[in-house]
Design a protein around this motif. Structure first.
Motif, mmCIF file in Angstrom:
data_model
loop_
_atom_site.group_PDB
_atom_site.id
_atom_site.type_symbol
_atom_site.label_atom_id
_atom_site.label_comp_id
_atom_site.label_asym_id
_atom_site.label_seq_id
_atom_site.Cartn_x
_atom_site.Cartn_y
_atom_site.Cartn_z
ATOM 1 N N SER A 71 60.950 -11.006 -33.031
ATOM 2 C CA SER A 71 60.480 -11.466 -33.911
ATOM 3 C C SER A 71 60.528 -11.926 -35.358
ATOM 4 C CB SER A 71 60.474 -9.996 -33.993
ATOM 5 O OG SER A 71 60.879 -9.553 -35.065
ATOM 6 N N TYR A 90 61.604 -11.245 -37.459
ATOM 7 C CA TYR A 90 62.566 -9.206 -38.727
ATOM 8 C C TYR A 90 63.437 -8.681 -38.650
ATOM 9 C CZ TYR A 90 58.752 -11.972 -40.672
ATOM 10 O OH TYR A 90 57.646 -12.450 -41.330
ATOM 11 N N HIS A 91 64.262 -8.029 -38.801
ATOM 12 C CA HIS A 91 65.003 -6.308 -38.291
ATOM 13 C C HIS A 91 64.986 -6.101 -40.108
ATOM 14 C CE1 HIS A 91 68.306 -4.640 -36.652
ATOM 15 N NE2 HIS A 91 67.848 -4.562 -36.013
ATOM 16 N N CYS A 94 66.336 -9.484 -32.908
ATOM 17 C CA CYS A 94 65.602 -8.895 -33.089
ATOM 18 C C CYS A 94 64.272 -9.160 -32.370
ATOM 19 C CB CYS A 94 64.786 -9.671 -34.462
ATOM 20 S SG CYS A 94 64.549 -11.657 -34.299
ATOM 21 N N GLN A 95 64.851 -9.028 -31.235
ATOM 22 C CA GLN A 95 63.344 -9.283 -29.938
ATOM 23 C C GLN A 95 62.601 -10.512 -29.805
ATOM 24 O OE1 GLN A 95 62.121 -5.387 -29.778
ATOM 25 N NE2 GLN A 95 64.064 -4.745 -30.149
ATOM 26 N N ARG A 146 54.525 -3.631 -30.883
ATOM 27 C CA ARG A 146 54.473 -4.161 -29.987
ATOM 28 C C ARG A 146 54.432 -4.117 -27.916
ATOM 29 N NH1 ARG A 146 60.699 -6.488 -32.054
ATOM 30 N NH2 ARG A 146 59.587 -6.977 -33.836
ATOM 31 N N GLY A 163 63.900 -16.136 -35.146
ATOM 32 C CA GLY A 163 63.861 -15.104 -33.535
ATOM 33 C C GLY A 163 64.945 -15.469 -32.484
ATOM 34 N N ARG A 182 59.021 -5.775 -44.297
ATOM 35 C CA ARG A 182 60.780 -6.002 -42.376
ATOM 36 C C ARG A 182 60.449 -7.472 -43.169
ATOM 37 N NH1 ARG A 182 56.715 -8.436 -37.638
ATOM 38 N NH2 ARG A 182 55.644 -9.128 -39.364
ATOM 39 N N GLU A 217 54.658 -12.394 -44.489
ATOM 40 C CA GLU A 217 55.366 -10.936 -44.752
ATOM 41 C C GLU A 217 54.413 -10.133 -45.905
ATOM 42 O OE1 GLU A 217 56.140 -7.305 -42.954
ATOM 43 O OE2 GLU A 217 55.975 -9.174 -42.291
#
Length: 580
Positions: free
Chosen positions: A493, A495-496, A490-491, A217, A486, A451, A553
């Motif tokens: 994304s 996903y975390h 999770c910024q 990123r 989002g 992820r 994913e």
């Protein structure tokens, strides 16, 4: 007692003890808002919303009211970051500024003087203000802005990436602002859970990227960073004790950091590129908790198979996969399971990523002549029961590991292959005799990391193309899938965090026969599948069914294994263990 505190007690926001503590703090000169945040036990946002209503100050909703980046650049980054101020809009010579401080107006006064504009206050939580400023201005914006202004004041000509004469690079690298900028980048990378930091110079820009959950990123850095690229690289070289004068050859080094009480080992790689030196930093958090087998993400069946391999008296257990797929973590979890006073366990690694109590660990040092091969020979004279070889890189290491297993030792190691069946043919290609490979192997595990859907924004949805879904899953395709919308957590994304998908291949007599016949890995895979081995993709479907990851994913990190035209989706379906 303050009238505001009386009102908060009356509304049940504070008890008498908390109100007294806040009152004592304000009596000593602490502003009421800061005293409430420190002593009331209430979240900052709740305190600020109450005060905003009491003092008729507008509330700033930063989710829907973010300013334009160009507008924010009009104001000194140093003032904004120091006082956590976020200019939101300008109208008729008046700027509305978000702050978390109602009574401390020093920052607002500085901004009023610097901009020449009238300033009106709006309240917002400090963490939200800092997040918005960093996302808009970029990491180290105040540092770089001060560097640019200092250079202009001093008449300094900025170094060109190919120049050597314009500035003393060593002196520039020791500049407090350059040191601060590098520290800011490292701190942000660790805060964002990055495993790698990439500094990539181009003709007119310097790109900084973080690898988070296995995906790169781009970090938001101010455009001025490009002109300080040589000084930044030199600072990193000084930290890792590399030669700052050498710009034509690749260099590797290490840095040991302590950030917020956490020990971080940084592996540094510097390589000359067309427009300057590129740097990659691999971050290894030594204080990270070592996961047990139950937390690696294995299905119940796979975990039982893996644990059975841990209890064999001798043999080789291999874990395969690309760099960064979690191989070492899996092996460490296995070692921790069998670590007791009755076994002597010795490891040789490059680098030692986790410190394990009760296990003898050796760090490879090629400069001193301590390689995997020489270290492994020496280890065998220390009467070990279990060995961990960080990686089988060459025939010498493979030979010694095999001989160790044949003389009564249990050996764990990693190998770079795409799948479990490919590990057998890879060792033969290295030069090992085919009769040695199957006779010493007990098990091969291939793994990848996928992820996980962010728990804060996870939402169900119905797949549009059920036909395509059934072609992957088979007839038992789920009617409902999950994805991450989002969010801040999770910024954006969706996903975390990550978990593993695994391919467990036990070495049966039939597989041993195939290796002795030098059969291709496709034939070995076909035989393993008939014996119950699930492919990486099939194990990924298990996580999709349980709502822990997404279809996209699993498709991203695994491939559709085919053996003589038969898709891996025709192998026996993986067991669904349900959410964990």
């Amino acid at each position: 007692m303050n009238a505001i505190l009386h009102k908060m007690v009356g509304q049940g926001l504070l008890d008498d003890q908390a109100a007294q503590a806040v009152d004592s703090l304000t009596a000593s000169g602490e502003p009421l808002d800061e005293a409430l945040v420190a002593k009331s036990g209430l979240p900052e946002e709740k305190v600020l919303r109450f005060l905003a209503e009491e003092f008729c100050v507008p509330w700033a909703d930063l989710e829907s009211n973010l300013p334009d980046k160009a507008f924010l650049m009009k104001f000194p980054a140093r003032i904004l970051l120091t006082h956590r101020l976020l200019p939101l809009s300008q109208q008729n010579g008046t700027v509305t500024v978000a702050s978390n401080r109602l009574f401390d107006t020093i920052g607002l006064d500085e901004l009023r003087l610097a901009s020449g504009l009238e300033v009106h206050l709006a309240l917002a939580p400090s963490a939200e203000i800092a997040r918005c400023i960093n996302s808009l201005l970029g990491v180290g914006a105040d540092t770089l802005q001060s560097l640019v202004s200092e250079a202009a004041e001093d008449g300094i000509e900025v170094v060109d990436a190919e120049g050597d004469e314009d500035m003393d690079i060593e002196e520039a690298a020791q500049d407090a602002s350059i040191i601060k900028f590098v520290n800011q980048v490292l701190s942000e990378a660790i805060e964002r859970r990055a495993t790698d930091v990439h500094f990539e110079p181009f003709e007119d820009s310097l790109r900084v990227r973080y690898r988070v959950d296995g995906v790169l990123r781009e970090a938001n850095v101010p455009p001025e960073v490009r002109q300080f690229h040589p000084a930044i690289v030199s600072r990193i070289k000084i930290l890792s004790r590399l030669d700052i004068a050498e710009k034509r050859l690749p260099q590797d080094g290490r840095i040991k950091l302590k950030v917020a009480g956490r020990e971080v080992d940084v592996r540094v790689s510097v390589i000359p590129m067309l427009h300057g030196e590129a740097v990659v930093l691999r971050l290894l958090d030594r204080s990270a908790a070592l996961l047990g087998l139950e937390h690696l993400g294995m299905s119940q069946r796979d975990r039982q198979v893996f644990e059975s391999a841990l209890n064999v008296p001798h043999g080789v257990v291999l874990v395969t996969g690309p760099t960064g797929s979690g191989k070492t973590t899996t092996l460490y979890a296995g070692l921790s399971r069998i670590n007791d006073t009755e076994r002597k366990i010795v490891t040789i690694e490059d680098p030692v990523e986790y410190h394990l109590h009760g296990i003898n660990q050796i760090q490879v040092s090629t400069k001193a002549g301590l390689t995997f091969g020489t270290g492994l020979r020496a280890i065998l004279r220390h009467d070990p029961d279990v060995l961990l070889v960080g990686e089988i890189r060459d025939r010498e290491t493979a030979d010694i590991a095999v001989q160790a297993s044949l003389t009564g030792h249990l050996v764990f190691s990693t190998l770079h292959t795409n799948d479990a069946p490919g590990a057998m043919t890879r060792l033969v290609d290295m030069g090992l005799e085919p009769y040695l490979v199957p006779s010493s192997r007990e098990m091969v595990v291939a793994q990848r990391l996928v992820r996980l859907i962010c728990p804060d924004c996870r939402e169900p949805f119905a797949p549009e193309d059920m036909g395509a879904l059934r072609s992957q899953f088979g007839p038992d395709a789920p009617e409902t899938l999950y994805r991450g919308r989002g969010c801040r957590h999770c910024q954006g994304s969706g996903y975390h965090g990550r978990t593993g998908v695994f391919e467990m291949m036990l070495i049966s007599d039939e597989i041993r026969s195939l290796v002795l016949e030098r059969a291709p890995s496709t034939a070995i895979r076909r035989q393993a599948a008939t014996e119950g081995m699930n492919s990486l993709r099939e194990d990924g479907w298990r996580l999709v069914r349980s709502g822990r990851t997404t279809l996209e994913e699993v498709l991203r990190v695994t491939k559709d294994e085919r053996t003589n035209g038969i898709s891996a989706s025709h192998y026996p379906a993986a067991t669904n263990d349900g959410p964990k």
